[in-house]
Structure formats: structure tokens, C-alpha cells
Design an enzyme around this catalytic site. Structure first.
Site, PDB file in Angstrom:
ATOM      1  N   ASN A 151      36.297 -52.159  39.888  1.00  0.00           N
ATOM      2  CA  ASN A 151      35.846 -50.956  39.170  1.00  0.00           C
ATOM      3  C   ASN A 151      35.160 -51.223  37.838  1.00  0.00           C
ATOM      4  O   ASN A 151      34.397 -50.402  37.359  1.00  0.00           O
ATOM      5  CB  ASN A 151      37.023 -49.989  38.979  1.00  0.00           C
ATOM      6  CG  ASN A 151      38.119 -50.552  38.114  1.00  0.00           C
ATOM      7  OD1 ASN A 151      38.328 -51.761  38.084  1.00  0.00           O
ATOM      8  ND2 ASN A 151      38.825 -49.690  37.418  1.00  0.00           N
ATOM      9  N   GLU A 248      47.797 -56.096  35.039  1.00  0.00           N
ATOM     10  CA  GLU A 248      47.425 -54.751  34.577  1.00  0.00           C
ATOM     11  C   GLU A 248      47.282 -53.905  35.832  1.00  0.00           C
ATOM     12  O   GLU A 248      46.426 -54.187  36.660  1.00  0.00           O
ATOM     13  CB  GLU A 248      46.100 -54.865  33.808  1.00  0.00           C
ATOM     14  CG  GLU A 248      45.804 -53.703  32.937  1.00  0.00           C
ATOM     15  CD  GLU A 248      46.966 -53.386  32.036  1.00  0.00           C
ATOM     16  OE1 GLU A 248      47.479 -52.266  32.177  1.00  0.00           O
ATOM     17  OE2 GLU A 248      47.377 -54.235  31.228  1.00  0.00           O
ATOM     18  N   CYS A 282      41.705 -47.300  35.895  1.00  0.00           N
ATOM     19  CA  CYS A 282      43.155 -47.205  35.795  1.00  0.00           C
ATOM     20  C   CYS A 282      43.545 -46.302  34.632  1.00  0.00           C
ATOM     21  O   CYS A 282      44.659 -45.815  34.573  1.00  0.00           O
ATOM     22  CB  CYS A 282      43.788 -48.580  35.683  1.00  0.00           C
ATOM     23  SG  CYS A 282      43.235 -49.480  34.259  1.00  0.00           S
TER      24      CYS A 282
END
Ligand code: UN1
Length: 486
Positions: A151, A248, A282
Site C-alpha cells: 500500500n 507494524e 493501516c
């Protein structure tokens, strides 16, 4: 023109000999953006060997000199920002403006770490013993395995690779195979900037390749951004081998809009947080809590703005939201919306597939807002990683903060209020790694810590000075002399 996917080991680019890898344009899936063959498990051996061999000389290179390579790479990245930003939009699906912005962000990150030589590198403590000083110095950890998601195909790699390199580590990097083009570009920039052979090795491929890196005995530390399940597996594998891991992972980030908020500002920012990058961050706003006094008006305005978003080809400058990255992403997001409806959610907008033109052809999902009540709903708890926001109403700010906290994740949150007392209450109440007061839940600056609380992250935070905690370890040096020679 289709780009060719190659791998970089020991300073040499080569074609892979594994399975076919191909990235397609999610707007026009019949168009292949990049293709080639994946790297293999034996390439992982070669990459780790090259990295281990290059490590000692790189670690011994003065910090300012290592930084100079990053600064030169930043110039290459900036010079190519328009072209690479367009490639990014074509391969990943975010808008061209966001793509160019992300490439420039990568340059900014390289520049931040490029200047690390001008900052403090250790500490000195007083000693309880006469004639002694205690120094805390830092050393690189060794060969770092880096696994990055689709992303942010250049910014996230930059914020892992730049600190890894500047602190003297060597790297074996596997980017997401769905979006490999910008990985090639970043590696090219660092090579052109004069990074010595073997210090950065790039292998493109699927999860088997990732597993081979994660399990390799020559890897001294692992850093990952991506799904919660994979992050936990990597951390477990790292622990079993006794090496540090940084992961993460997921987010289910809430925006809290209180009655006294600046209405237009909150509306704009919630929209950006939920739908920029097609919700595939995220840090995206995937939950919205709005207090009763303005809920009707706010939700009506949000729905109207969501419906007015220009959804289409991300390389067209009028477009505000592009497709999601792949067919499987579209399917899982759509399934999530269907589950929400089945579980009693009220679909305020979105949910229906597009059938017209490019939106029928590509992997598009309409901006979606679903309101839920008190009954459990997966859309409230599970990350869909798409343009979907789940809404709940709250009777008062206390209930609003309680609902915002109702998540196992704690990456980011946004609070919209003009009341200082409420803002402070949010700072004290919300257990998140990143908190925005009157701005959208996404965003990161290179010089400040980034990462999640609760189950969103494992290991030290990323970026800024925090990155040093992961990419170096300290040596506490007890420094004494002897008696001076007569
Ligand atoms: C941002 O909010 O600009 O994978 C960065 C992600 C995050 C990065 C978000 N690690 O979406």
C-alpha cells in the site's frame, strides 16, 4: 510498456528463475505493469551471503559517508517523482497526486536519515567510581530482513531501509509481489547513489520467499509491515531463533466527532481519512463515532460527500479515489460489507458493485458507510483494508471515547472538538500510537515516532529517533584509565 521484474544481489541485477510474478493495473486488469520470474530460496542464501560479506565494511564506513549515499539517493528519487508517482498510481491504484506525494515522501525520509551523522549518536553517564566515565555507544545489528506491503510501495520501504542503512546494517528486502515496480526504482536510486554492492539486496516473490528470509539463520533482525496474522507469525519465528522483530500490523482507527467540532473541518478530514488511498492504509479511518447532537446532520453530509467522490482511473487528475489493489482485495472487502449487512448494519451508502466503464472493469469498491448499533458486528472490529467506515453514535463524549477504545488495535485515532478539556481527555484516554486532534487519522512525518499501541505493533516504533532502537543495539562502555606513566 511492461516493466521487467529483476532482483538485486551483491550489486548485480538478474532475472529470477522461480514462479511467474506479474503485477497488473488494478484499473484495467488486462494491462500488465511489470512481469518476470520470482526469486528462489537459493537466491535468499545468496542474498544473505552477499549482505553478510558487505556488512563489515559498510558498518565501518563513517556515518556521514553512509548518510551521503542516502542524500544522493534522495535527489534521484526527487528527480523522478513525477514519473515514478505515475507508475505507482498505475500499479497500486492510489491517485496520481498521492503517488507523486508518496515518492516525494520517500525522498524526504532518505534525507532525514541522510543527515543522521549530524545528530547525537550515543550518551555519556556519570560513574559512581572515581576516574571512570560510562559511555553508551551504538552498533548496527547486522543483516536485517525487511518485508514490506503493497500500500505504500516506496514510502514504507524507505522508512525501514534508510535507517537500516544509515546505522550500518546490510539488508535483504522482499517487497509485496503485487506491487514490485517502485521497489525496483528505490533500489535503482540507492545503487545510482553509490551504495556499495551487497549492502542492499532485493528479492521479489511471494510468501514462500518471505518465509525463507524469515527463517534464514543469517538474518539478524526482521522488520515487517502488513497483516496482523503474518506479523505475529514473523515475530514468533524471530523469537524462536532469538532475533529481534518489529511488526507494524492492523488498525481499526476511530475518528471521534463531538457536538462542538468544527463541522466542515471534521467532515473533510473524516472523508480524507476514510477514502484517500481507497482506505488502504493501516492508519485509515475505518470507524467513526459521532455524538448524538450532530449525528444526523453529520452522517447525512458524510454520505452526500462520499457519494459525490469522483471514483475512477487514478491517473486522471479529476479522480479522487481509485480502485483497490487486486481482485482478492475487492472480494474480501465486498464480503466484509455483505457480512455487515447480514449482521444488521444499516448501509448508509456504498455496497453495490460498479458495472459501468472502467469501474466495472477494474477492482473498484464504492465509498461505503455503514451504521451499526449495539449488536456485535465484524465490520466494527475487523480491518477490511478498503473504503469502508463503520459508524456508531454516542450519547456523550465519555461514551464516544469508550467506543473509540473498543478495539484490540491501537494504531491511530482522530478527535474533532474545539474544547480544550475534551482534547486533553482524548490525549489521556485513547491508547493509540498516533493521535490526531482535528486532523485525519492517517499521516506520518519522518522525524517523529510512528507505530501502534495494543495489538497494532510489536517491537520498537518506526521513523524519527525511534528507529534507532530497532536498527542498533547499545554497548555500555565503562571507561577507565590507569596510572599515568612516570
Ligand atoms: C500514513 O498514514 O501516511 O501501512 C502512513 C500503513 C502504515 C503507513 C501509514 N504503516 O498504512
Amino acid at each position: 510498456m511492461t516493466a521487467s521484474i529483476q532482483h538485486l544481489v551483491g550489486g548485480a541485477w538478474f532475472d529470477g528463475s522461480g514462479d511467474a510474478v506479474r503485477s497488473v493495473n488494478p484499473t484495467r486488469p488486462s494491462v500488465v505493469v511489470a512481469e518476470g520470474a520470482a526469486a528462489t530460496v537459493s537466491d535468499v542464501d545468496a542474498a544473505v551471503k552477499a549482505a553478510s560479506e558487505a556488512f563489515a565494511a559498510w558498518a565501518a564506513t563513517p556515518l556521514h559517508q553512509r548518510g551521503a549515499v542516502l542524500l544522493a539517493a534522495a535527489d534521484v528519487v526527487d528527480r523522478n517523482a513525477e514519473a515514478w508517482g505515475l507508475e505507482l498510481a498505475t500499479e497500486e491504484g492510489k491517485t496520481r497526486a498521492e503517488g507523486v506525494g508518496e515518492v516525494r515522501r520517500a525522498a524526504q525520509i532518505l534525507r532525514y536519515y541522510g543527515n543522521e551523522g549530524d545528530r547525537q549518536t550515543g550518551e555519556i553517564y556519570a560513574s559512581p567510581r572515581a576516574g571512570e566515565q560510562i559511555l553508551v555507544t551504538r552498533r548496527p545489528v547486522g543483516v536485517v530482513g525487511i518485508i514490506t506491503p503493497f500500500n505504500f510501495p516506496i514510502a514504507i520501504p524507505a522508512w525501514k531501509i534508510a535507517p537500516a542503512l544509515v546505522y550500518g546494517n546490510a539488508v535483504v528486502w522482499k517487497p509485496a509481489s503485487t506491487v514490485p515496480l517502485l521497489a525496483l526504482r528505490l533500489a535503482q536510486a540507492l545503487t545510482e547513489a553509490g551504495l556499495p554492492p551487497g549492502v542492499l539486496n532485493l528479492l521479489v516473490g511471494g510468501s514462500a520467499l518471505g518465509d525463507a528470509i524469515v527463517g534464514h539463520a543469517g538474518i539478524d533482525a526482521l522488520t515487517f509491515t502488513g497483516s496482523t496474522g503474518v506479523g505475529r507469525r514473523i515475530a514468533a519465528a524471530a523469537a524462536s531463533r532469538g532475533v529481534p522483530a518489529q511488526a507494524e500490523m492492523g488498525g481499526k482507527n476511530a475518528a471521534v466527532v463531538l457536538d462542538d467540532a468544527d463541522f466542515d473541518l471534521a467532515l473533510e478530514q473524516v472523508l480524507l481519512g476514510a477514502f484517500r488511498s481507497t482506505g488502504q492504509k493501516c492508519t485509515a479511518t475505518s470507524r467513526l463515532v459521532v455524538t448524538d447532537g450532530i449525528a444526523d446532520e453529520f452522517l447525512a453530509a458524510l454520505v452526500a460527500r462520499a457519494q459525490a467522490l469522483v471514483v475512477g482511473d487514478p491517473t486522471d487528475d479529476a479522480t479522487q479515489m481509485g480502485p483497490v489493489v487486486s481482485e482478492s482485495a475487492r472480494e474480501s472487502i465486498t464480503a466484509g460489507i455483505e457480512t455487515a449487512a447480514r449482521q444488521g448494519a444499516n448501509l448508509l451508502t456504498g455496497g453495490a458493485p460498479y458495472t459501468d466503464g472502467v469501474r466495472g472493469e477494474g477492482y473498484f469498491v464504492a465509498p461505503t458507510v455503514v451504521e451499526i448499533g449495539d449488536t456485535p458486528a465484524d465490520v466494527w472490529t475487523e480491518e477490511l483494508f478498503g473504503p469502508v467506515v463503520a459508524v456508531r453514535r454516542a450519547a456523550d463524549p465519555e461514551e464516544a471515547f469508550r467506543l473509540a477504545e473498543d478495539s484490540e488495535f491501537g494504531l491511530s485515532a482522530a478527535v474533532f472538538t474545539q474544547d480544550l478539556t475534551r482534547a486533553l481527555q482524548a490525549v489521556e484516554t485513547l491508547d493509540v500510537g498516533v493521535l490526531h486532534v482535528n486532523s485525519e487519522s492517517a499521516g506520518a512525518d519522518p522525524h517523529v515516532p510512528f507505530g501502534g499501541a495494543k495489538k497494532s505493533g510489536l517491537g520498537p516504533k518506526e521513523q524519527g529517533g525511534a528507529a534507532r532502537e530497532f536498527f542498533t543495539h547499545t554497548t555500555t562502555v565503562y571507561l577507565r584509565g590507569g596510572a599515568p606513566r612516570a
